[in-house]
Design a protein around this motif. Structure first.
Motif: not given
Length: 855
Positions: A119-126, A133-137, A182-184
């Motif tokens: 897994f790479t390039h991971i990001r986190l927001v609340f 919420i987590v997003v990644w490659s 709360d828009q992403v």
């Protein structure tokens, strides 16, 4: 300096963890308070109610062989509490982990598992509700999103995973931001020198279904970018997305001033000015650019930090007519560079964050030697202080790592995460939690305080390079479950640590006491049995001496004195080649007047092929003397057996089974009716060839007849073979029958022949004679730990005992026992004297789990 109480407590807890407090052999567990894992729905004839918990998470090793943790990470504050939380990758479990502070402890969950590469390039927001919420490659070619189902910090959350982009090209340089409504927004690049794209969620962003498809191309990025810029511009009524990307000529930015945000997905022509706007002087093919747009005020300026080839350049818009929502967009000129930055500042990772008071904070690498912190303290974005050094560390190369930063303005503190390389002592290869004590003083001030500590100190239980079952389960006479296993937190087969665990009570919620068995060696292929005084006997193969050994303790819980004995084999064996492996089983002669362990060993390889096969000897613990060694069978071929298993009763009956990988190529069986003094001639128990992986043998307590469960890997089957006559006649193939526990079109096809040693089954019986079988169903099927029984006279469709952790075969067809995407690696089961059923296994997170029914 006086510290806030929460901050001080947080630091003390981290400091205690990093200095190894309670790392002695008597520790119950190094981890924080366990989080109860909800029981799955089960059919009533299998397990009406089950409880699953993590027994052991391993102990992080300091060896340079450790699997890297946190190469990709991010950190944010939980909005409802301002507690820090981090997401990060972990090669030791092929997973993404989420670790958060709940006010008392750090807790860790598995977000997703079973990556086939990384897994790479991971990001986190609340979200403002506290939902992360987590997003990644994922595996480099898929953009994935995960959303936790709850903001509750007291229970383990479930994560829903969604594929956002399956375009098949390398996904990189991901950025994600949430606005006060709360828009992403998510911006990312497809491939190096490829296209950039935007994904939006405008409402109900706690549901993956609310996220848009990728936009058409916003622009072409430069070569090998590791971060792009993203922010939200507030117009007074609407939030507009703002992006910045690197490019072949210069880095640039763009603002989408559309009241209907779906119009932002149709291409850059619908954005303000109809084109990307230049960040002047950034230069060609820069690796990073970051935005900081203040979404708490109307029409804020566009602010950016961009690498320009010689340092970190500062950009702040001065549009005619206003700022981001009303001004006339155009190129933005640089306001200079941050003092002390160089051509290598931020070339691996760079993160920028704004806080209240119009001050800004930045974390960046400096080559591969340090992590630096920069801030503004006077309210001006163009007046940055020079660096303070958070950590002098050996970092991974540019393009292979990224960290994060979070600033708590209420405590005037900032937190960061980053990873060290495996050779970077201390904290080798671990995710580091960096702490800026007072973020209101200049970053380069002599009074600035910086700390670093590991965010997590757990390890890993198994390694994909070790294809040997390394755990076993048993129970004491009063019904207390126990386990023995090898802790491979050092991530190398030559540094496994033998562990013994006993549950501290009769309830499923009771903790386990885990203790190290103090041997000098390299343990593998373990076995566990209790004698008539409830003392544990642990058998194992020692890769260091190429000998078989057995250890025992003077106390049931392992707190007494340990003694170790070598099996009296004539010469040392030679290393086996997978899928064959040396294996061990321990039984007891319960008819003897004194405690008499019987050790059975499977010699898979030997310099003299006639010595390959199954051997047995009886031990007199009082004298340390062994009986003569008996050869139960010679398999007479190199790498010719595996999966040795045994069971015994109180009448001196001992039964053994194993996978004979010689010309017989099937499950073999032998028995002793005199406590291991003599043995029957080994016999086949099935006509099926090329089957016997994961074999387990048990005596049915209702009729004293043996039964064996095992895999037929190539045909995706689990067999249940059983003797149909009295024990005396079970040495004849004609007196054995079988049924299929599972007969699948797929299910274990993800394992090749060389890795089939990972397969294991758990077999137990009720007092009435009902067989319960526990086994993993892997790649190509459900990816669960399944449970089945023959209470109806045959085996029906199985039930899920434990589901895969936040992953499924729809999103990831590669989940299997090999990459911890499912529970069940090395599973063993035991039915206690009180009737409860316990299954012990390696599962998601590469942790040791226990699932119990009936207690």
């Amino acid at each position: 300096m006086k510290k806030d109480i929460f901050a001080y407590l947080l630091f003390v807890v981290l400091l205690v963890a990093s200095t190894g407090c309670n790392k002695d052999a008597s520790v119950t567990n190094l981890n924080t308070e366990p989080i109860e894992i909800p029981a799955p729905v089960s059919s009533t004839n299998v397990c009406s109610s089950s409880d699953t918990s993590v027994i052991w998470r391993g102990e992080r090793a300091t060896a340079t062989t450790v699997a890297l943790r946190g190469l990709w990470s991010d950190i944010e504050l939980i909005p409802t509490t301002n507690y820090p939380a981090s997401v990060y990758t972990d090669a030791g479990c092929a997973c993404i982990r989420y670790t958060f502070w709940n006010g008392t402890n750090w807790n860790t969950e598995i977000v997703s598992s079973a990556s086939t590469t990384s897994f790479t390039h991971i990001r986190l927001v609340f979200l403002s509700t506290g939902i992360p919420i987590v997003v990644w490659s994922n595996s480099t070619t898929t953009l994935q999103l995960a959303i936790r189902n709850t903001a509750n910090l007291a229970t383990e959350g479930a994560w829903t995973i969604k594929n956002l982009d399956t375009g098949g090209t390398v996904i990189r340089a991901i950025e994600m931001k949430v606005n006060p409504s709360d828009q992403v927004a998510i911006v990312y690049a497809r491939n190096t020198a490829g296209s950039s794209h935007l994904i939006l969620c405008t409402s109900d962003c706690s549901s993956g279904a609310s996220y848009s498809s990728p936009s058409t191309t916003l622009g072409t990025v430069g070569t090998f970018p590791h971060s792009l810029g993203l922010g939200w511009c507030y117009s007074g009524t609407t939030y507009y997305p703002v992006v910045s990307i690197t490019g072949a000529a210069n880095s640039s930015y763009a603002i989408c001033r559309q009241s209907n945000l779906s119009s932002c997905l149709t291409g850059i022509a619908s954005w303000a000015g109809g084109a990307l706007q230049t960040l002047t002087g950034t230069g060609t093919n820069r690796v990073t650019v970051q935005l900081a747009v203040d979404d708490s005020i109307v029409d804020a300026p566009v602010r950016a930090i961009a690498h320009n080839g010689s340092g970190l350049a500062i950009y702040q818009s001065a549009f005619a007519g206003g700022g981001c929502s009303a001004g006339t967009v155009g190129a933005i000129a640089s306001s200079g560079t941050i003092s002390g930055t160089t051509a290598n500042s931020g070339n691996a990772f760079l993160n920028l964050e704004r806080v209240t008071g119009n001050n800004y904070h930045l974390i960046a690498n400096e080559t591969t030697t340090s992590v630096r912190y920069y801030n503004t303290t006077g309210g001006s974005f163009t007046s940055w202080n020079a660096q303070g050094t958070v950590s002098t560390s050996t970092l991974a190369a540019a393009g292979t790592t990224r960290g994060g930063i979070a600033v708590d303005s209420t405590l005037s503190q900032a937190y960061t995460t980053f990873a060290k390389t495996a050779a970077a002592a201390p904290l080798n290869g671990n995710l580091v939690f960096g702490w800026i004590e007072n973020s209101t003083v200049a970053s380069n001030s002599a009074t600035a305080e910086f700390y670093e500590t590991p965010l997590a100190i757990d390890g890993q239980l198994q390694m994909t390079a070790s294809q040997v079952p390394n755990l076993a389960a048993a129970a004491t006479s009063n019904g207390t479950p126990a386990a023995v296993f090898v802790d491979y937190s050092a991530n190398v087969a030559t540094a496994g640590i033998l562990k013994y665990g006993l549950r501290n009570g009769t309830l499923s919620s009771d903790a386990w006491n885990i203790r190290t068995v103090p041997i000098v060696g390299q343990p593998q292929a373990v076995s566990l049995a209790f004698d008539s005084h409830d003392k544990p006997w642990i058998g194992f193969y020692d890769l260091q001496t190429l000998r078989f050994r057995i250890a025992t303790n003077t106390e049931t819980d392992g707190t007494g004195v340990w003694s170790t004995y070598y099996f009296p084999f004539r010469t040392a064996v030679t290393a086996a080649t997978a899928p064959a492996f040396h294996s061990v089983a321990v039984a007891m002669d319960r008819t003897a007047t004194s405690v008499t362990p019987v050790m059975i060993v499977g010699v898979a390889n030997h310099g003299t092929v006639a010595n390959t096969g199954i051997w047995s000897a009886r031990l007199n613990p009082a004298t340390g003397d062994w009986s003569n060694v008996s050869q139960i069978e010679s398999t007479n071929l190199a790498n010719s057996n595996s999966n040795l298993t045994a069971d015994f009763d109180t009448n001196g009956n001992i039964v053994v089974a194993y996978y004979d990988r010689s010309a017989n190529n099937r499950v073999e069986y032998s028995q002793s009716t005199n406590g291991g003094a003599t043995w029957s001639t080994a016999t086949n128990v099935t006509a099926f060839t090329a089957s016997g992986m994961g074999a387990k043998v048990k005596l049915n307590p209702s009729n004293s007849r043996p039964a064996i469960t095992y895999y037929d890997r190539a045909n995706n089957r689990i067999h249940y073979a059983y003797c149909t006559t009295t024990l005396a006649s079970c040495t004849n193939l004609a007196n054995w029958s079988y049924s299929f526990v599972e007969n699948l079109t797929a299910g274990v096809s993800g394992l090749a022949a060389t890795s089939e040693g990972l397969l294991s089954t758990g077999l137990s019986f009720t007092e009435e004679g009902t067989a319960y079988v526990v086994y993993p169903i892997g790649a190509g099927n459900s990816g669960v730990l399944a449970l089945n029984n023959n209470s109806s006279g045959s085996f029906p469709l199985s039930s899920t005992l434990v589901a895969a952790k936040n992953s499924n075969t729809i999103l990831n067809t590669a989940i299997s026992a090999m990459n911890f995407g499912q529970p069940g690696w090395g599973v063993d089961s035991v039915r206690t004297s009180t009737g409860s059923l316990h299954s012990i296994y390696i599962g998601p997170g590469n942790w040791l789990y226990g699932t119990s029914c009936g207690d």
